[in-house]
Design a protein around this motif. Sequence first.
Motif, PDB file in Angstrom:
ATOM      1  N   PRO A 135       0.834  -1.207   0.000  1.00 26.95           N
ATOM      2  CA  PRO A 135       0.000   0.000   0.000  1.00 26.95           C
ATOM      3  C   PRO A 135       0.869   1.257   0.000  1.00 26.95           C
ATOM      4  CG  PRO A 135       0.170  -0.851   2.219  1.00 26.95           C
ATOM      5  CD  PRO A 135       0.872  -1.844   1.342  1.00 26.95           C
ATOM      6  N   PRO A 136       0.342   2.389  -0.496  1.00 30.90           N
ATOM      7  CA  PRO A 136       1.132   3.619  -0.514  1.00 30.90           C
ATOM      8  C   PRO A 136       1.343   4.173   0.899  1.00 30.90           C
ATOM      9  CG  PRO A 136      -1.116   4.033  -1.268  1.00 30.90           C
ATOM     10  CD  PRO A 136      -0.982   2.555  -1.123  1.00 30.90           C
ATOM     11  N   ILE A 137       2.605   4.373   1.266  1.00 34.74           N
ATOM     12  CA  ILE A 137       2.937   4.958   2.570  1.00 34.74           C
ATOM     13  C   ILE A 137       4.011   6.019   2.377  1.00 34.74           C
ATOM     14  CG2 ILE A 137       3.822   4.556   4.899  1.00 34.74           C
ATOM     15  CD1 ILE A 137       2.884   1.668   4.687  1.00 34.74           C
ATOM     16  N   SER A 138       3.739   7.215   2.851  1.00 35.59           N
ATOM     17  CA  SER A 138       4.716   8.300   2.851  1.00 35.59           C
ATOM     18  C   SER A 138       5.145   8.551   4.292  1.00 35.59           C
ATOM     19  CB  SER A 138       4.115   9.587   2.274  1.00 35.59           C
ATOM     20  OG  SER A 138       3.581   9.372   0.977  1.00 35.59           O
ATOM     21  N   ALA A 139       6.452   8.431   4.558  1.00 36.06           N
ATOM     22  CA  ALA A 139       6.982   8.721   5.893  1.00 36.06           C
ATOM     23  C   ALA A 139       7.605  10.109   5.863  1.00 36.06           C
ATOM     24  CB  ALA A 139       8.018   7.676   6.293  1.00 36.06           C
ATOM     25  N   TYR A 140       7.450  10.874   6.943  1.00 37.68           N
ATOM     26  CA  TYR A 140       8.001  12.227   6.954  1.00 37.68           C
ATOM     27  C   TYR A 140       8.522  12.613   8.333  1.00 37.68           C
ATOM     28  CZ  TYR A 140       3.164  13.236   8.450  1.00 37.68           C
ATOM     29  OH  TYR A 140       1.950  13.230   9.087  1.00 37.68           O
ATOM     30  N   HIS A 141       9.467  13.539   8.311  1.00 35.42           N
ATOM     31  CA  HIS A 141      10.054  14.085   9.534  1.00 35.42           C
ATOM     32  C   HIS A 141      10.219  15.585   9.336  1.00 35.42           C
ATOM     33  CE1 HIS A 141      12.758  14.500  13.031  1.00 35.42           C
ATOM     34  NE2 HIS A 141      13.394  15.362  12.266  1.00 35.42           N
ATOM     35  N   TYR A 142       9.802  16.339  10.351  1.00 35.99           N
ATOM     36  CA  TYR A 142       9.867  17.809  10.326  1.00 35.99           C
ATOM     37  C   TYR A 142      10.356  18.243  11.697  1.00 35.99           C
ATOM     38  CZ  TYR A 142       7.883  22.617  10.285  1.00 35.99           C
ATOM     39  OH  TYR A 142       7.683  23.966  10.354  1.00 35.99           O
ATOM     40  N   SER A 143      11.338  19.114  11.740  1.00 29.18           N
ATOM     41  CA  SER A 143      11.845  19.482  13.066  1.00 29.18           C
ATOM     42  C   SER A 143      12.500  20.854  13.088  1.00 29.18           C
ATOM     43  CB  SER A 143      12.845  18.433  13.564  1.00 29.18           C
ATOM     44  OG  SER A 143      13.950  18.329  12.687  1.00 29.18           O
ATOM     45  N   LEU A 144      12.507  21.424  14.267  1.00 29.20           N
ATOM     46  CA  LEU A 144      13.322  22.591  14.604  1.00 29.20           C
ATOM     47  C   LEU A 144      14.229  22.124  15.734  1.00 29.20           C
ATOM     48  CD1 LEU A 144      10.142  23.805  14.062  1.00 29.20           C
ATOM     49  CD2 LEU A 144      11.503  25.905  14.114  1.00 29.20           C
ATOM     50  N   PRO A 145      15.312  21.438  15.404  1.00 26.70           N
ATOM     51  CA  PRO A 145      16.133  20.762  16.419  1.00 26.70           C
ATOM     52  C   PRO A 145      16.688  21.697  17.493  1.00 26.70           C
ATOM     53  CG  PRO A 145      16.709  20.032  14.212  1.00 26.70           C
ATOM     54  CD  PRO A 145      15.814  21.205  14.049  1.00 26.70           C
ATOM     55  N   ASN A 146      17.055  22.922  17.108  1.00 24.28           N
ATOM     56  CA  ASN A 146      17.620  23.854  18.095  1.00 24.28           C
ATOM     57  C   ASN A 146      16.618  24.212  19.187  1.00 24.28           C
ATOM     58  OD1 ASN A 146      20.276  24.160  17.211  1.00 24.28           O
ATOM     59  ND2 ASN A 146      19.691  25.678  15.664  1.00 24.28           N
ATOM     60  N   LEU A 147      15.338  24.023  18.901  1.00 26.24           N
ATOM     61  CA  LEU A 147      14.288  24.355  19.865  1.00 26.24           C
ATOM     62  C   LEU A 147      13.674  23.102  20.493  1.00 26.24           C
ATOM     63  CD1 LEU A 147      12.504  27.217  17.888  1.00 26.24           C
ATOM     64  CD2 LEU A 147      14.225  27.434  19.677  1.00 26.24           C
ATOM     65  N   GLY A 148      14.180  21.935  20.136  1.00 23.97           N
ATOM     66  CA  GLY A 148      13.662  20.696  20.706  1.00 23.97           C
ATOM     67  C   GLY A 148      12.278  20.341  20.206  1.00 23.97           C
ATOM     68  N   ILE A 149      11.979  20.700  18.932  1.00 25.36           N
ATOM     69  CA  ILE A 149      10.673  20.399  18.339  1.00 25.36           C
ATOM     70  C   ILE A 149      10.871  19.354  17.245  1.00 25.36           C
ATOM     71  CG2 ILE A 149       8.702  21.314  17.054  1.00 25.36           C
ATOM     72  CD1 ILE A 149       9.312  24.044  18.313  1.00 25.36           C
ATOM     73  N   PHE A 150      10.180  18.228  17.371  1.00 23.11           N
ATOM     74  CA  PHE A 150      10.329  17.133  16.419  1.00 23.11           C
ATOM     75  C   PHE A 150       8.944  16.621  16.021  1.00 23.11           C
ATOM     76  CE2 PHE A 150      14.022  17.312  19.146  1.00 23.11           C
ATOM     77  CZ  PHE A 150      15.087  17.262  18.239  1.00 23.11           C
ATOM     78  N   VAL A 151       8.716  16.493  14.725  1.00 23.26           N
ATOM     79  CA  VAL A 151       7.439  16.013  14.209  1.00 23.26           C
ATOM     80  C   VAL A 151       7.704  14.809  13.307  1.00 23.26           C
ATOM     81  CG1 VAL A 151       5.348  16.591  12.926  1.00 23.26           C
ATOM     82  CG2 VAL A 151       6.532  18.374  14.244  1.00 23.26           C
ATOM     83  N   ASN A 152       7.079  13.690  13.626  1.00 25.26           N
ATOM     84  CA  ASN A 152       7.217  12.480  12.820  1.00 25.26           C
ATOM     85  C   ASN A 152       5.832  12.038  12.375  1.00 25.26           C
ATOM     86  OD1 ASN A 152      10.102  12.174  13.451  1.00 25.26           O
ATOM     87  ND2 ASN A 152       9.366  11.678  15.508  1.00 25.26           N
ATOM     88  N   GLY A 153       5.767  11.386  11.221  1.00 23.61           N
ATOM     89  CA  GLY A 153       4.453  10.938  10.786  1.00 23.61           C
ATOM     90  C   GLY A 153       4.485  10.021   9.582  1.00 23.61           C
ATOM     91  N   GLU A 154       3.329   9.452   9.308  1.00 25.47           N
ATOM     92  CA  GLU A 154       3.116   8.605   8.143  1.00 25.47           C
ATOM     93  C   GLU A 154       1.762   8.963   7.532  1.00 25.47           C
ATOM     94  OE1 GLU A 154       3.356   4.449   9.038  1.00 25.47           O
ATOM     95  OE2 GLU A 154       5.192   4.669  10.234  1.00 25.47           O
ATOM     96  N   ALA A 155       1.705   8.975   6.217  1.00 24.80           N
ATOM     97  CA  ALA A 155       0.441   9.168   5.508  1.00 24.80           C
ATOM     98  C   ALA A 155       0.138   7.907   4.721  1.00 24.80           C
ATOM     99  CB  ALA A 155       0.535  10.365   4.567  1.00 24.80           C
ATOM    100  N   HIS A 156      -1.067   7.342   4.966  1.00 28.30           N
ATOM    101  CA  HIS A 156      -1.506   6.118   4.280  1.00 28.30           C
ATOM    102  C   HIS A 156      -2.810   6.429   3.540  1.00 28.30           C
ATOM    103  CE1 HIS A 156       0.606   3.316   7.449  1.00 28.30           C
ATOM    104  NE2 HIS A 156       1.144   4.521   7.456  1.00 28.30           N
ATOM    105  N   PRO A 157      -2.762   7.207   2.471  1.00 27.55           N
ATOM    106  CA  PRO A 157      -4.011   7.543   1.774  1.00 27.55           C
ATOM    107  C   PRO A 157      -4.572   6.365   0.999  1.00 27.55           C
ATOM    108  CG  PRO A 157      -2.130   8.389   0.551  1.00 27.55           C
ATOM    109  CD  PRO A 157      -1.578   7.802   1.821  1.00 27.55           C
ATOM    110  N   LYS A 158      -5.884   6.189   1.072  1.00 24.92           N
ATOM    111  CA  LYS A 158      -6.550   5.140   0.297  1.00 24.92           C
ATOM    112  C   LYS A 158      -7.793   5.734  -0.347  1.00 24.92           C
ATOM    113  CE  LYS A 158      -8.245   0.381   0.421  1.00 24.92           C
ATOM    114  NZ  LYS A 158      -8.457  -0.837   1.240  1.00 24.92           N
ATOM    115  N   ALA A 159      -7.781   5.811  -1.684  1.00 26.46           N
ATOM    116  CA  ALA A 159      -8.874   6.449  -2.414  1.00 26.46           C
ATOM    117  C   ALA A 159      -9.921   5.420  -2.820  1.00 26.46           C
ATOM    118  CB  ALA A 159      -8.335   7.166  -3.646  1.00 26.46           C
ATOM    119  N   LYS A 160     -11.191   5.793  -2.686  1.00 25.30           N
ATOM    120  CA  LYS A 160     -12.294   4.903  -3.048  1.00 25.30           C
ATOM    121  C   LYS A 160     -13.311   5.653  -3.888  1.00 25.30           C
ATOM    122  CE  LYS A 160     -12.171   1.684   0.877  1.00 25.30           C
ATOM    123  NZ  LYS A 160     -12.961   1.076   1.964  1.00 25.30           N
ATOM    124  N   PHE A 161     -13.900   4.954  -4.852  1.00 21.00           N
ATOM    125  CA  PHE A 161     -14.966   5.497  -5.680  1.00 21.00           C
ATOM    126  C   PHE A 161     -16.297   5.271  -4.971  1.00 21.00           C
ATOM    127  CE2 PHE A 161     -18.071   4.644  -9.206  1.00 21.00           C
ATOM    128  CZ  PHE A 161     -18.202   5.965  -9.613  1.00 21.00           C
TER     129      PHE A 161
END
Length: 417
Positions: A135-161
């Motif tokens: 299945p389609p999976i997008s993994a991502y990481h976003y951070s402001l390391p100097n400020l101790g802010i870390f964002v982690n995530g995964e997107a698993h979109p599934k489209a249906k008609f």
Amino acid sequence: MNQNSCQKIEQDVDSSEVLEDDNKSIIMGLIAQLRKGTDLSRVTLPTFVLEPRSMLEKITDFMSHPDLLVKASKTSDPTQRFVEVCRFFLSGWHIKPKGVKKPYNPILGEFFRCEYSLEDGSKAMYIAEQVSHHPPISAYHYSLPNLGIFVNGEAHPKAKFLGNSAATVMKGYTRIIFSELDNETFEISNPNVYARGILFGKMTMEMGDQSTIRCKSLDLICELDFKTKGYFSGQYHSVTGKIKRISTDSTLYDISGVWTEELFIQEKEKKSSKESFFNVSEHTVITKSVESLDKQEWNESRKLWSKVTAGLAARDVDVATDEKTFIENRQREETAARQKEGLQWHPRFFTINKHEEYELKGLSGIDLKNLSQANEHLKKQIFAHTPPAISPATSTETVMSEEDQKALIAEREPIAA
């Protein structure tokens, strides 16, 4: 990192459009082959419905106001800090393409990376990689390391008609961590996306269903309900929500409004009047900085899809379709080659941790007590150009010069649709 400001995403409050007759007949011909409930992830959509950027880049929309996240991390009162995280989460939804458009489906091994420069001098960095195709999976990481802010995530979109609609069910998660606050963690789920009127009526893009923001250590949850417009009543893009104490189920704040325009918040206990929570017109989107195409590796999103994007910009559907087909066919060939040789694909930037979630490589080994060192480590990890390419066909590291990368893009013959 060379800076090249991101393309401006054209906005349309209604997120709607009326198809030309030729395009409508193509859509109708495609839909005639579908049954209600069909999984659209394996259906090749016509090029004219595409938004000219990859899903890996689209995820960055929700990081467009990092100043709000910084404000949240510096808010001392726990309850108000949770409120500020909710404000940040709701701030990114107003960024959207004109009309009903779908971003490119990332190919396996594709990645997108960028930086953000905030007014206070701090920098945020982002990396996303397509770690699974089916299945389609997008993994991502976003951070402001100097400020101790870390964002982690995964997107698993599934489209249906769904008949006159198509739904994209947004499975996955976003996790915000404030390391300077004993790793205080906020778990977020996303609403779903609906394309309405694909058989009859005006085509419209909407957000719908429930979304939550939860922090167990603070005993707080925000329950959001993204409303879809009815045939005869309701309003486009409205949302309501409640910030509640988990242990008592008591409501502390009510949230309401239109996420494309302005949101309001009201403190329940004090029975105060509504206050503006987030006004789109009063907040400037902090644009991302991306390396120029000639510096990017062949499988970075903007370079990989550059000829498709150029075709869409020139309204040359034939060129865009040929280039899109080439990329999709190459991915099929590489998948078949791996299966024949019994090889397994391994992501370049992410790895599976003990919780069976994708985590940025090396993240667990970072010393969060030394944020400056953590910043340098992540910067090298995210923006490194060695190895410059990993071949999806062999799942082995391949050293490729910049000239070879250019040749890979320029010399290939487009495959007709």
